[in-house]
Write a protein that holds these residues in place. Structure first.
Motif, PDB file in Angstrom:
ATOM      1  N   PHE A  26      45.357 -12.049  30.376  1.00 45.39           N
ATOM      2  CA  PHE A  26      44.322 -12.731  31.158  1.00 45.39           C
ATOM      3  C   PHE A  26      44.872 -13.147  32.520  1.00 45.39           C
ATOM      4  N   ASN A  27      46.111 -13.597  32.543  1.00 46.49           N
ATOM      5  CA  ASN A  27      46.741 -13.982  33.799  1.00 46.49           C
ATOM      6  C   ASN A  27      46.836 -12.774  34.748  1.00 46.49           C
ATOM      7  N   ALA A  28      47.233 -11.638  34.197  1.00 47.90           N
ATOM      8  CA  ALA A  28      47.317 -10.409  35.000  1.00 47.90           C
ATOM      9  C   ALA A  28      45.950 -10.014  35.538  1.00 47.90           C
ATOM     10  N   TRP A  29      44.935 -10.141  34.697  1.00 45.56           N
ATOM     11  CA  TRP A  29      43.571  -9.796  35.099  1.00 45.56           C
ATOM     12  C   TRP A  29      43.124 -10.679  36.264  1.00 45.56           C
ATOM     13  N   MET A  30      43.392 -11.984  36.174  1.00 45.30           N
ATOM     14  CA  MET A  30      42.993 -12.892  37.249  1.00 45.30           C
ATOM     15  C   MET A  30      43.767 -12.599  38.543  1.00 45.30           C
ATOM     16  N   LEU A  31      45.039 -12.206  38.406  1.00 43.53           N
ATOM     17  CA  LEU A  31      45.818 -11.833  39.592  1.00 43.53           C
ATOM     18  C   LEU A  31      45.235 -10.579  40.239  1.00 43.53           C
ATOM     19  N   GLU A  32      44.826  -9.635  39.410  1.00 45.17           N
ATOM     20  CA  GLU A  32      44.182  -8.409  39.939  1.00 45.17           C
ATOM     21  C   GLU A  32      42.906  -8.756  40.674  1.00 45.17           C
ATOM     22  N   LYS A  33      42.092  -9.619  40.085  1.00 41.03           N
ATOM     23  CA  LYS A  33      40.847 -10.043  40.730  1.00 41.03           C
ATOM     24  C   LYS A  33      41.133 -10.710  42.072  1.00 41.03           C
ATOM     25  N   GLY A  34      42.230 -11.452  42.126  1.00 40.63           N
ATOM     26  CA  GLY A  34      42.595 -12.151  43.357  1.00 40.63           C
ATOM     27  C   GLY A  34      43.316 -11.279  44.365  1.00 40.63           C
ATOM     28  N   GLY A  35      43.432  -9.973  44.058  1.00 41.04           N
ATOM     29  CA  GLY A  35      44.058  -9.052  45.003  1.00 41.04           C
ATOM     30  C   GLY A  35      45.574  -9.132  45.038  1.00 41.04           C
ATOM     31  N   GLN A  36      46.177  -9.602  43.930  1.00 36.26           N
ATOM     32  CA  GLN A  36      47.639  -9.694  43.848  1.00 36.26           C
ATOM     33  C   GLN A  36      48.128  -8.619  42.866  1.00 36.26           C
ATOM     34  N   TYR A  37      48.109  -7.372  43.296  1.00 39.79           N
ATOM     35  CA  TYR A  37      48.355  -6.248  42.392  1.00 39.79           C
ATOM     36  C   TYR A  37      49.788  -6.205  41.860  1.00 39.79           C
ATOM     37  N   GLU A  38      50.755  -6.494  42.714  1.00 40.04           N
ATOM     38  CA  GLU A  38      52.159  -6.447  42.283  1.00 40.04           C
ATOM     39  C   GLU A  38      52.425  -7.512  41.216  1.00 40.04           C
ATOM     40  N   ALA A  39      51.893  -8.705  41.452  1.00 39.54           N
ATOM     41  CA  ALA A  39      52.058  -9.787  40.475  1.00 39.54           C
ATOM     42  C   ALA A  39      51.314  -9.462  39.181  1.00 39.54           C
ATOM     43  N   ALA A  40      50.157  -8.831  39.301  1.00 40.10           N
ATOM     44  CA  ALA A  40      49.383  -8.438  38.119  1.00 40.10           C
ATOM     45  C   ALA A  40      50.183  -7.456  37.273  1.00 40.10           C
ATOM     46  N   GLU A  41      50.826  -6.488  37.916  1.00 38.78           N
ATOM     47  CA  GLU A  41      51.622  -5.492  37.189  1.00 38.78           C
ATOM     48  C   GLU A  41      52.763  -6.156  36.414  1.00 38.78           C
ATOM     49  N   GLU A  42      53.350  -7.189  37.000  1.00 40.83           N
ATOM     50  CA  GLU A  42      54.435  -7.900  36.305  1.00 40.83           C
ATOM     51  C   GLU A  42      53.944  -8.442  34.975  1.00 40.83           C
ATOM     52  N   PHE A  43      52.741  -9.028  34.973  1.00 39.66           N
ATOM     53  CA  PHE A  43      52.215  -9.622  33.735  1.00 39.66           C
ATOM     54  C   PHE A  43      51.665  -8.566  32.782  1.00 39.66           C
ATOM     55  N   PHE A  44      51.201  -7.443  33.313  1.00 40.23           N
ATOM     56  CA  PHE A  44      50.826  -6.344  32.417  1.00 40.23           C
ATOM     57  C   PHE A  44      52.061  -5.829  31.680  1.00 40.23           C
ATOM     58  N   ASP A  45      53.188  -5.732  32.392  1.00 45.06           N
ATOM     59  CA  ASP A  45      54.440  -5.304  31.759  1.00 45.06           C
ATOM     60  C   ASP A  45      54.852  -6.287  30.675  1.00 45.06           C
ATOM     61  N   ILE A  46      54.706  -7.585  30.943  1.00 40.44           N
ATOM     62  CA  ILE A  46      55.032  -8.611  29.945  1.00 40.44           C
ATOM     63  C   ILE A  46      54.142  -8.442  28.711  1.00 40.44           C
ATOM     64  N   THR A  47      52.845  -8.223  28.953  1.00 43.50           N
ATOM     65  CA  THR A  47      51.898  -8.039  27.848  1.00 43.50           C
ATOM     66  C   THR A  47      52.295  -6.850  26.993  1.00 43.50           C
ATOM     67  N   GLU A  48      52.647  -5.738  27.636  1.00 42.20           N
ATOM     68  CA  GLU A  48      53.026  -4.531  26.889  1.00 42.20           C
ATOM     69  C   GLU A  48      54.306  -4.755  26.091  1.00 42.20           C
ATOM     70  N   ARG A  49      55.262  -5.505  26.649  1.00 42.55           N
ATOM     71  CA  ARG A  49      56.505  -5.797  25.918  1.00 42.55           C
ATOM     72  C   ARG A  49      56.222  -6.685  24.704  1.00 42.55           C
ATOM     73  N   LEU A  50      55.335  -7.650  24.859  1.00 40.44           N
ATOM     74  CA  LEU A  50      54.971  -8.529  23.737  1.00 40.44           C
ATOM     75  C   LEU A  50      54.285  -7.745  22.627  1.00 40.44           C
ATOM     76  N   ILE A  51      53.460  -6.769  23.017  1.00 37.60           N
ATOM     77  CA  ILE A  51      52.788  -5.922  22.017  1.00 37.60           C
ATOM     78  C   ILE A  51      53.817  -5.049  21.309  1.00 37.60           C
ATOM     79  N   ASP A  52      54.750  -4.462  22.087  1.00 36.25           N
ATOM     80  CA  ASP A  52      55.792  -3.607  21.496  1.00 36.25           C
ATOM     81  C   ASP A  52      56.681  -4.390  20.532  1.00 36.25           C
ATOM     82  N   ALA A  53      56.928  -5.649  20.846  1.00 35.07           N
ATOM     83  CA  ALA A  53      57.820  -6.480  20.024  1.00 35.07           C
ATOM     84  C   ALA A  53      57.263  -6.703  18.615  1.00 35.07           C
ATOM     85  N   LYS A  54      55.942  -6.607  18.503  1.00 35.25           N
ATOM     86  CA  LYS A  54      55.326  -6.811  17.174  1.00 35.25           C
ATOM     87  C   LYS A  54      55.589  -5.625  16.250  1.00 35.25           C
TER      88      LYS A  54
END
Length: 393
Positions: A26-54
């Protein structure tokens, strides 16, 4: 999402957000909406790592990965990376096929926008039609709204403005009936509605609708909507003859673009508007400098450029007395069949060509072209383009 959800999200400690896949997404999505694409990608990467960890591919995980792909498709669209849009949107549809219909439909809508930007008008229209139909069948008003706005955008390029006004009126009434007139997506409705009213020369109404759309966009800090809204505002102000206001809006958007990622076509379109303002003031030198930065293709032509840029190059060449080169750019544009879309741009190209012929005292041919332009404009009551060309027309 709604504004209340956004307020509560901002209150969460960053370390807490980084430990939960849903919150990180959700944080990444809000960053994308706010036009902060690089920051959004950082949180998408975090989300994917958390999913992989499961280490478990659950239904919820697939849906989350599908949403990430959908938003990445949207970011690629705003960067005009069409192949990436298609790749990510197809991935999103694959992951979301067993549920999350609203996100799946959203991914289809992004595909439609990609084809539209790429000039594939017919394909885009069919996708928007499917999006609206699926939204209607599932009771998803957001999806229905997106699909219908997409259809209306294509009908606008075809010059069918009266039909477009009917679509926007219908959508507004449905939103009122469903008590959904304050959802963020309504901002896009108002912005597009205002743009069409501008083409019909209802400038005061156009500005009112555009300002309403901008209020929505600023309330939710949607960078794409703010950028598009400011472009529509500049267009309406220029139609009204308010050059000072238009220049102020351009400068405001330039500042925004330094802080946020906004759609590349907005940046390009505002650049075209700014150069045209200089040209209208009689300042040929900055226009020539801009044109020198637009490198011709291998064949020496400018046909690889965005349509608005090609028309602007033709204007500059005409102003610089290079009329044969200007006509070489304009003639193919004036022969474009109406069904291909871009009718308003076609009318503009015809009118510039008519001005060139008038300057050569070829009045009969010039008047024939003006008649052709009027015949294209009449069904949709397109007026502003004639006024903008000024006294010669």
């Amino acid at each position: 999402y709604d504004t209340k959800m956004l307020v509560w999200h901002k209150k969460l400690p960053p370390e807490f957000v980084r430990q939960d896949a849903e919150l990180s997404f959700f944080n990444a999505w809000m960053l994308e909406k706010g036009g902060q694409y690089e920051a959004a990608e950082e949180f998408f990467d975090i989300t994917e790592r958390l999913i992989d960890a499961k280490s478990v591919e659950s239904r919820e995980s697939r849906f989350l990965l599908g949403k990430i792909a959908a938003i990445r498709a949207n970011m690629a669209l705003y960067k005009n990376e069409i192949s990436e849009v298609i790749r990510f949107s197809e991935k999103a549809i694959e992951f979301l096929q067993d549920g999350e219909s609203s996100w799946r439909i959203h991914s289809k809508n992004i595909q439609g926008q990609a084809h539209f930007v790429n000039g594939e008008i017919g394909k885009a229209y069919r996708i928007f039609q499917d999006v609206a139909s699926e939204g209607d069948q599932t009771g998803d008003f957001h999806a229905y709204l997106k699909g219908r706005i997409g259809q209306a955008a294509i009908q606008t390029t075809r010059g069918q403005l009266s039909d477009v006004i009917d679509i926007y009126s219908e959508l507004y009434q449905k939103a009122q009936d469903k008590k959904l007139s304050q959802i963020p997506m309504m901002g896009w409705l108002y912005l597009n509605w205002g743009r069409v009213l501008g083409y019909q020369n209802y400038t005061n109404e156009a500005l009112r609708y555009i300002q309403q759309g901008l209020e929505f966009s600023e309330q939710i800090d949607d960078a794409a909507m703010i950028g598009e809204g400011n472009f529509n505002l500049v267009s309406a102000l220029l139609i009204k003859g308010d050059t000072i206001g238009a220049e102020a809006a351009i400068e405001k958007t330039k500042t925004l673009a330094e802080q946020k990622d906004i759609p590349i076509w907005v940046v390009d379109s505002l650049e075209v508007q700014q150069v045209r303002i200089e040209l209208n003031k009689g300042n040929l030198e900055p226009a020539l400098q801009w044109m020198q930065g637009q490198k011709p293709g291998k064949d020496g032509s400018y046909k690889h450029l965005q349509l608005a840029k090609r028309i602007l190059v033709a204007r500059i060449l005409f102003a610089n007395n290079e009329v044969d080169d200007s006509l070489e750019i304009l003639r193919p544009l004036t022969r474009t069949p109406k069904n291909d879309g871009w009718v308003i741009e076609q009318i503009v190209a015809i009118l510039i060509q008519a001005r060139i012929l008038k300057s050569r005292d070829e009045m009969s041919e010039a008047i024939s072209l003006v008649k052709k332009a009027l015949s294209l404009a009449e069904p949709g009551s397109i007026i502003s383009v004639f006024i903008e060309e000024g006294a010669p027309i």
